[in-house]
Motif scaffolding. Structure first.
Motif, mmCIF file in Angstrom:
data_model
loop_
_atom_site.group_PDB
_atom_site.id
_atom_site.type_symbol
_atom_site.label_atom_id
_atom_site.label_comp_id
_atom_site.label_asym_id
_atom_site.label_seq_id
_atom_site.Cartn_x
_atom_site.Cartn_y
_atom_site.Cartn_z
ATOM 1 N N LYS A 10 0.823 -1.195 0.000
ATOM 2 C CA LYS A 10 0.000 0.000 0.000
ATOM 3 C C LYS A 10 0.862 1.251 0.000
ATOM 4 N N ILE A 11 0.532 2.177 -0.878
ATOM 5 C CA ILE A 11 1.254 3.445 -0.968
ATOM 6 C C ILE A 11 0.735 4.363 0.128
ATOM 7 N N GLN A 18 -3.328 8.069 -5.434
ATOM 8 C CA GLN A 18 -4.359 8.419 -6.409
ATOM 9 C C GLN A 18 -3.811 8.436 -7.827
ATOM 10 N N VAL A 19 -2.570 8.958 -7.994
ATOM 11 C CA VAL A 19 -1.952 8.981 -9.325
ATOM 12 C C VAL A 19 -1.702 7.566 -9.824
ATOM 13 N N SER A 22 -5.008 5.886 -10.868
ATOM 14 C CA SER A 22 -5.517 6.353 -12.155
ATOM 15 C C SER A 22 -4.737 5.733 -13.319
ATOM 16 N N LYS A 23 -3.392 5.698 -13.203
ATOM 17 C CA LYS A 23 -2.576 5.152 -14.281
ATOM 18 C C LYS A 23 -2.804 3.652 -14.450
ATOM 19 N N ARG A 24 -2.781 2.922 -13.353
ATOM 20 C CA ARG A 24 -2.897 1.479 -13.448
ATOM 21 C C ARG A 24 -4.312 1.059 -13.836
ATOM 22 N N SER A 52 -14.679 5.180 -2.895
ATOM 23 C CA SER A 52 -15.944 4.525 -3.259
ATOM 24 C C SER A 52 -16.486 4.996 -4.612
ATOM 25 N N LYS A 53 -15.620 5.465 -5.481
ATOM 26 C CA LYS A 53 -16.030 5.850 -6.828
ATOM 27 C C LYS A 53 -15.961 4.625 -7.738
#
Length: 204
Positions: A10-11, A18-19, A22-24, A52-53
């Protein structure tokens, strides 16, 4: 220069997390699309972010793929059912059992299915019916008292209205008596008769 491998854990940094998400996520959806195109496979992906999106991808119809998955699970079966199915089945069984108990209890309150009850169970049922009968009787008495009070109030209003009408009609009747007496008798006898009728009206 070789790319540095990121350790799979976990980051901690929220912005970096979040970045990376989105990329992965975009890379995952792209690989799923390539796999579907190359191999003619039906693929559906559902992803919820840490906030939760919802993100989803389907090679055709998401609903149809989910229905197909459910049908496949129903035919093939599973040695270890999912937690959701376990909870759903357990809730259904409990609800079904409760409905059966309440239905049986209602039948017994109506005097049905009493043959298999013991003496203690019959006494318990009798006490329950007695309590409900007392409750019903109290409610009935309250309703009857309310209706009686309402009728008494209405009777008092009608009596008061009747008295007002009587008071309004008495002067009119006296006036008619005085007027008729002045025309029915000669002038010399009219004064005594008029006073007599007026006196009667005042004392009625």
């Amino acid at each position: 220069m070789a790319r540095k491998k990121i350790p799979i854990k976990k980051i901690d940094n929220i912005n970096a997390r979040q970045v990376t998400f989105s990329k992965r996520r975009k890379g995952l959806f792209k690989k799923a699309q390539e796999l579907s195109t190359l191999c003619d496979a039906e693929i559906a992906l559902i992803v919820f972010s840490a906030t939760s999106k919802l993100f989803e991808y389907a090679s055709s119809s998401m609903q149809q793929i989910i229905e197909r998955r459910d049908q496949h699970s129903g035919v093939q079966g599973s040695d270890i059912p999912s937690t959701g199915k376990q909870l759903g089945s357990s809730s259904f069984d409990m609800l079904h059992k409760e409905i059966e108990e309440k239905t049986h209890e209602l039948c017994q309150l109506n005097g049905e299915d009493l043959q298999g009850l013991t003496l203690q169970e019959l006494q318990k049922l009798e006490e329950l019916l007695l309590k409900r009968w007392i409750t019903i009787s109290k409610i009935k008495e309250e309703k009857m008292t309310q209706e009686i009070n309402s009728l008494k109030t209405k009777e008092a209003e009608l009596t008061e209205e009747n008295q007002k009408l009587k008071q309004k009609l008495v002067p009119e009747q006296c006036f008619e008596s005085i007027t008729s007496s002045s025309y029915d008798f000669p002038p010399d006898n009219g004064s005594s008769d008029t006073s007599l009728k007026l006196g009667l009206c005042l004392f009625e």
